[in-house]
Scaffold this active site. Structure first.
Site, mmCIF file in Angstrom:
data_model
loop_
_atom_site.group_PDB
_atom_site.id
_atom_site.type_symbol
_atom_site.label_atom_id
_atom_site.label_comp_id
_atom_site.label_asym_id
_atom_site.label_seq_id
_atom_site.Cartn_x
_atom_site.Cartn_y
_atom_site.Cartn_z
ATOM 1 N N SER A 108 0.983 -1.164 0.034
ATOM 2 C CA SER A 108 0.095 -0.250 -0.239
ATOM 3 C C SER A 108 0.715 0.883 0.142
ATOM 4 O O SER A 108 1.836 1.371 0.617
ATOM 5 C CB SER A 108 -0.911 -0.412 1.720
ATOM 6 O OG SER A 108 -1.802 0.924 1.156
ATOM 7 N N GLY A 109 0.648 2.207 -0.778
ATOM 8 C CA GLY A 109 1.166 3.486 -0.850
ATOM 9 C C GLY A 109 2.537 3.683 -2.085
ATOM 10 O O GLY A 109 3.312 4.191 -2.018
ATOM 11 N N THR A 113 -1.624 1.878 -7.799
ATOM 12 C CA THR A 113 -2.879 2.587 -9.215
ATOM 13 C C THR A 113 -2.680 3.520 -9.656
ATOM 14 O O THR A 113 -3.428 3.869 -10.735
ATOM 15 C CB THR A 113 -4.232 3.375 -7.551
ATOM 16 O OG1 THR A 113 -4.301 1.740 -6.386
ATOM 17 C CG2 THR A 113 -5.344 4.104 -8.030
ATOM 18 N N ASN A 158 -0.716 5.411 3.769
ATOM 19 C CA ASN A 158 -1.201 5.776 2.063
ATOM 20 C C ASN A 158 -2.929 6.720 1.922
ATOM 21 O O ASN A 158 -3.705 5.883 3.091
ATOM 22 C CB ASN A 158 -1.956 4.241 1.603
ATOM 23 C CG ASN A 158 -1.881 4.962 0.167
ATOM 24 O OD1 ASN A 158 -2.075 6.275 -0.583
ATOM 25 N ND2 ASN A 158 -2.272 3.989 -0.533
ATOM 26 N N SER A 161 -5.386 4.619 -0.768
ATOM 27 C CA SER A 161 -5.013 2.927 -0.508
ATOM 28 C C SER A 161 -6.375 2.330 -0.991
ATOM 29 O O SER A 161 -6.960 2.058 -0.766
ATOM 30 C CB SER A 161 -4.991 2.375 0.741
ATOM 31 O OG SER A 161 -4.673 0.832 0.819
ATOM 32 N N SER A 162 -6.035 1.344 -2.352
ATOM 33 C CA SER A 162 -7.139 -0.230 -2.571
ATOM 34 C C SER A 162 -7.118 -0.908 -2.008
ATOM 35 O O SER A 162 -6.311 -1.134 -1.588
ATOM 36 C CB SER A 162 -6.638 0.090 -4.039
ATOM 37 O OG SER A 162 -5.969 0.470 -5.170
ATOM 38 N N GLY A 389 0.155 -6.496 -2.500
ATOM 39 C CA GLY A 389 1.043 -6.648 -2.389
ATOM 40 C C GLY A 389 1.354 -7.313 -1.360
ATOM 41 O O GLY A 389 0.460 -7.491 -0.031
ATOM 42 N N GLU A 391 1.842 -8.508 2.586
ATOM 43 C CA GLU A 391 1.569 -8.159 3.387
ATOM 44 C C GLU A 391 1.990 -8.108 5.229
ATOM 45 O O GLU A 391 1.720 -9.465 5.597
ATOM 46 C CB GLU A 391 0.521 -7.169 3.509
ATOM 47 C CG GLU A 391 -0.088 -5.818 4.621
ATOM 48 C CD GLU A 391 -1.834 -5.358 3.922
ATOM 49 O OE1 GLU A 391 -1.577 -4.388 3.430
ATOM 50 O OE2 GLU A 391 -2.667 -5.784 4.508
#
Length: 982
Positions: A108-109, A113, A158, A161-162, A389, A391
């Site tokens: 994330s971050g 995206t 983030n 974040s998605s 990714g 985590e």
């Protein structure tokens, strides 16, 4: 270019990690990343894999000009870029007619995206499009803000974040134009709907609705504008973002929904459900004396039922009771307070999850391939996988387990596809394949997904097993089944050292990227979503176990990816503070490990570090060998062989394939590049000398040609009056040619333009002929353009000109006025007169004044012209008929008056004599009458007086003079005097 990057490698690092001398060193890889990041070079290759570091700032590298720079350019011939990978994938799809996919991963971050947005933007801008495709491109791009609003949230790491995985197919027709799209979504983090960690937010759409929705909308939804009023929005204590405007993003999302094709009713339905989730979070419960639960917020439950479109009493019962089946009989049992709260949250998560799925389906309908493109030629696709990714958090639960399982599968696929790709290239080039040592993570994937014995199967069994089940019993079942597995450890199974860092509620998996401890608390609840039968009936849902559902969708994704040619983007975040220019080495090392970059690099470098097609290699390094410089005219393979032999390459340093050279060690390439840089000054001098010599030779040649030309022109000028001969042929040809070129530029543009260039003596006859042809051509073009009505007008104007031009004073003032079809409206002609005329239709009518033969008394009349005769009409009576065949002539004066005389036959004493008339439109009337009667040549323009016949052969005279005022009166000697203005 790659050459300049190799030259500057000490300062900016290498642009391809395979060129690292110490390719087994993680420190060397990270140092290369750090150097490039410091120079704003955020992209680096590992062979065909693109590594991207988030700069946390805007870079001037995504313009349309940059897109054109990478369009159609060989992948390695220009600096690494997301556009280079996009273009390479697109060209591979076009040339090989094979489906492609681009897999984007990172934590994330890291910029996943943004990377997918840049790829979509590249295709929508650079691919050929028509009007439909432009609309599709807009919808593809506009799907991003919608999915981000409903699927993204602010996390600790983030701001955008998605919280779901996304796979998008972009479909292209046989011309390479985008014609359709389709989105698959994976593992939406539904738990975020009901709980957020400190410093985090719920999904963006909730805050956008409250901040951006107008007052009427919020009133309709029974919402307040303050996010702090809603239990589901206060857990993270972060209602506002400094980096984002929820109000502006609300406008963007509403516009995007419209572009995608959502109707107003569908948008309202969507917002009703979003509002219902907030009301559900504010639904509170009380507990009775016997432990039964009841709802204390009746207003909320009423709003909720209305927004969801369900019966309020059924919803109330479903939230406070559960339905059980025992021995075939259904029983209703009340929920205690904790169970009711859990059921409420489970419903909120299920409603939001289902809504997100519906939203994706609606977007897919708008992106669907249109019928007009369903043809035998078929479509190819490029897939974009934007997925979370690996985590590892301080506390890892069910969500991290699913995310990391997904990454294990992707890593397994990545290694398999990369090895297969490498092996295929070696076989294509005829080079022996060398076995590559790598970590095979199949054992970990089996540990998670194997039937009956895998973690997911055990989890499902515990969820479905009758009797009391809990997370601890699930952990005990794992220990019984998986105890002794080399990649599985619990507190009970661990040694003393490991036990000290593990709690009794955790199990540890040894993933390819490292060890992760998972806390089993909540695993069973999250796997079955806690939806009791009552709630399922209210929402008409049927929910599978979440882990199995995810495993099945992941298997389908693997099948999709296996069927396509892959490309990879690995995204890295340089620091946790989202600060530009800051490179946190510890954090980056952590990601390099979890992304498997070292494993990737080892696979790529197992054989040869560098490979290039013969043409590119020879073109760059040919100056280093006298036999290949400046040009090699033989086979490319022979040229490369000659070049490397001259450079002293050893047999173990390189191999020649069928179309490429493979160089094993980066130092071999670097020494070759350094030799080229040392050679460049010599090459520059050689090129400069050759260039200067060529320029001098060209200049001398131009001077000789100029001198020869001047001699020819002078000699031709001297002999210009002689017959055509060798001495003057060039001069005369030049004069003729110059005239014709000048004529072409200065041809008259209209028939009224009488200008024409003066021709030389030898072209006078030709010039006259061309002038006539050009005039005829202009006349023909003009006549073709003339409309029938305008043609009729012009014919009348031409006749008027023939009769009156330079003859009558009033002609110049009237020449510019249009002749009308009639000066009388249909209603002004008496119906009785029309009936009397019968089939003889009135072609023109005008008001006139008739002067009697006795005393010249004026009488108002109408003069009506038909095709064969004219009549004078007094109201309802036809007073006189004038047959055109009997008309002897027409007389008018040369002054500006309106008098005219119709001369009639006078052989018969019974005839009434000539007709004396006055009309304000005399030129128009006389022209039309003359044309209809065929008497154009019988119109007489008299300068002083007109003689006419009175009754019984007597003669009358009209005298015309100029005066200060208009006047028609009886004059001296019985004449009629007409005075016209000066």
């Amino acid at each position: 270019s790659i050459g300049s990057a190799l030259t500057a490698r000490d300062r900016v690092g290498v642009q391809d990690f395979v060129l690292l001398e110490k390719y087994n060193s993680e420190a060397a890889l990270i140092e290369n990343l750090r150097r490039r990041f410091g120079e704003n070079l955020i992209y680096t290759y590992i062979g065909s894999v693109l590594v991207s570091v988030n700069p946390y700032k805007e870079l001037e590298m995504y313009s349309k000009q940059q897109m054109e720079r990478y369009r159609g350019v060989s992948f390695y011939e220009i600096s690494p870029h997301i556009y280079a990978l996009s273009d390479n994938t697109y060209r591979a799809m076009r040339t090989e007619r094979k489906d492609q996919c681009i897999m984007i991963s990172g934590e994330s971050g890291a910029g996943k995206t943004e990377a997918s947005k840049k790829i979509l933007l590249y295709y929508t801008v650079t691919c050929p499009i028509n009007e439909h495709m432009a609309t599709l491109g807009d919808r593809l791009l506009q799907s991003n803000p919608v999915l981000e609003a409903f699927g993204n949230a602010k996390t600790f790491r983030n701001d955008n974040s998605s919280r779901f995985g996304k796979y998008m197919d972009v479909q292209f027709d046989f011309r390479g134009a985008p014609v359709g799209g389709h989105i698959l979504n994976y593992l939406l983090e539904k738990s975020r709907v009901v709980h957020q960690n400190h410093g985090e937010r719920n999904f963006h759409i909730f805050y956008q609705l409250l901040d951006g929705g107008d007052d009427d909308l919020l009133t309709t939804l029974a919402l307040e504008r303050n996010p702090q009023s809603y239990n589901y929005l206060v857990k993270g204590n972060c209602p506002r973002l400094s980096s984002v405007s929820d109000k502006n993003n609300w406008k963007v999302v509403m516009k995007a929904l419209s572009v995608i094709g959502f109707t107003e009713e569908e948008v309202q339905k969507l917002l009703d459900i979003i509002a219902s989730v907030l009301h559900l979070g504010n639904t509170q419960f009380g507990e009775g004396e016997e432990g039964e639960t009841y709802i204390t917020t009746e207003t909320q439950i009423t709003h909720l039922a209305k927004l969801l479109g369900v019966d309020v009493s059924a919803l109330r019962d479903a939230l406070t009771h559960k339905k059980l089946t025992a021995k075939g009989e259904e029983m209703i049992s009340p929920l205690n307070f904790e169970q009711a709260m859990s059921a409420r949250d489970a419903l909120a998560k299920a409603v939001y999850g289902r809504t997100f799925t519906w939203l994706v389906e609606k977007i897919n309908q708008s992106l669907a391939l249109k019928e007009i493109y369903h043809s035998g030629k078929g479509c190819t696709v490029i897939g974009l996988l934007d997925i979370y990714g690996f985590e590892v958090l301080q506390h890892n639960s069910f969500e991290q387990f699913c995310i990391n399982y997904c990454n294990e599968k992707l890593q397994q696929l990545f290694i398999e596809l990369t090895l297969r790709s490498e092996q295929e290239e070696y076989e294509t080039e005829g080079i022996a394949w060398e076995t590559v040592q790598y970590i095979d993570n199949k054992i970990i994937c089996d540990l998670i997904e194997e039937k009956h014995k895998g973690i997911i199967s055990i989890l499902d069994e515990e969820c479905l097993r009758p009797g009391e089940t809990c997370d601890v019993s699930f952990l005990e079942k794992l220990e019984d089944t998986l105890g002794g597995h080399p990649h599985f450890v619990t507190h009970k199974l661990a040694n003393g050292k490991t036990r000290r860092v593990m709690s009794r509620e955790e199990f540890r998996l040894l993933h390819y990227a490292g060890e992760v401890n998972y806390n089993v608390n909540g695993f069973l609840d999250k796997n079955n979503d806690l939806l009791n039968r009552n709630l399922k009936e209210v929402r008409t849902m049927q929910m599978d176990e979440a882990a199995t559902q995810f495993k099945n969708s992941l298997m389908k994704l693997m099948e999709i990816l296996m069927s396509k040619e892959p490309s990879y983007v690995r995204c890295i975040k340089p620091n946790d503070a989202k600060q530009p220019g800051r490179f946190d080495e510890v954090l980056v090392r952590h990601q390099v490990k979890y992304l498997g970059l070292m494993e990737n690099l080892r696979v790529r470098r197992a054989g040869f570090a560098y490979r290039r097609c013969f043409e590119a290699f020879l073109q760059r390094y040919k100056p280093l060998c006298p036999e290949t410089w400046p040009n090699w005219h033989g086979r490319l393979a022979d040229g490369v062989s000659t070049l490397v032999n001259h450079l002293g390459y050893k047999a173990e340093e390189y191999k020649l394939g069928r179309s490429k050279i493979f160089i094993r060690f980066p130092k071999t390439l670097f020494s070759t590049e350094d030799a080229l840089q040392a050679k460049k000054p010599e090459i520059v001098i050689t090129i400069q000398s050759a260039w200067r010599g060529m320029k001098a030779r060209r200049r001398a040649k131009r001077r000789r040609q100029a001198a020869e030309l001047i001699r020819k022109l002078i000699k031709g000028f001297i002999y210009r009056h002689e017959e055509y001969c060798p001495e003057n042929e060039y001069f005369l040809d030049h004069v003729r040619c110059s005239f014709l070129k000048n004529l072409r530029k200065n041809l008259p543009k209209s028939v009224l333009d009488q200008n024409w260039p003066t021709p030389p003596p030898s072209l006078v006859e030709t010039s006259d002929h061309l002038r006539r042809l050009h005039m005829r051509n202009m006349v023909m073009k003009y006549c073709r353009r003339v409309q029938p009505e305008w043609k009729k007008q012009m014919m009348q104007k031409v006749i008027a000109s023939e009769i009156f031009k330079d003859q009558k004073d009033s002609y110049p003032q009237g020449v510019g006025r249009l002749f009308l079809d009639s000066r009388l409206e249909r209603e002004q002609i008496n119906l009785k007169v029309v009936q009397t005329l019968g089939n003889d239709k009135v072609q023109y009518g005008v008001s006139v004044v008739k002067y009697d033969r006795r005393g010249f008394k004026p009488r108002p009349r109408q003069l009506l012209l038909t095709n064969t005769f004219a009549v004078l009409v007094e109201r309802t009576k036809i007073k006189q008929r004038v047959d055109y065949t009997a008309l002897r002539g027409i007389s008018v004066s040369s002054l500006s008056d309106g008098m005219f005389v119709l001369h009639m036959p006078n052989e018969d004493n019974k005839q009434k004599g000539d007709v004396v008339l006055h009309c304000d439109h005399v030129i128009e009337l006389v022209t039309k009458l003359a044309m209809m009667a065929g008497k154009v040549n019988y119109v007489n323009v008299s300068p002083g007086s007109i003689r006419f016949v009175l009754a019984r052969g007597k003669e009358g005279i009209i005298d015309f003079v100029r005066g200060s005022e208009l006047k028609v009166a009886k004059g001296k000697r019985g004449h009629l005097l007409v005075v016209s203005l000066f």
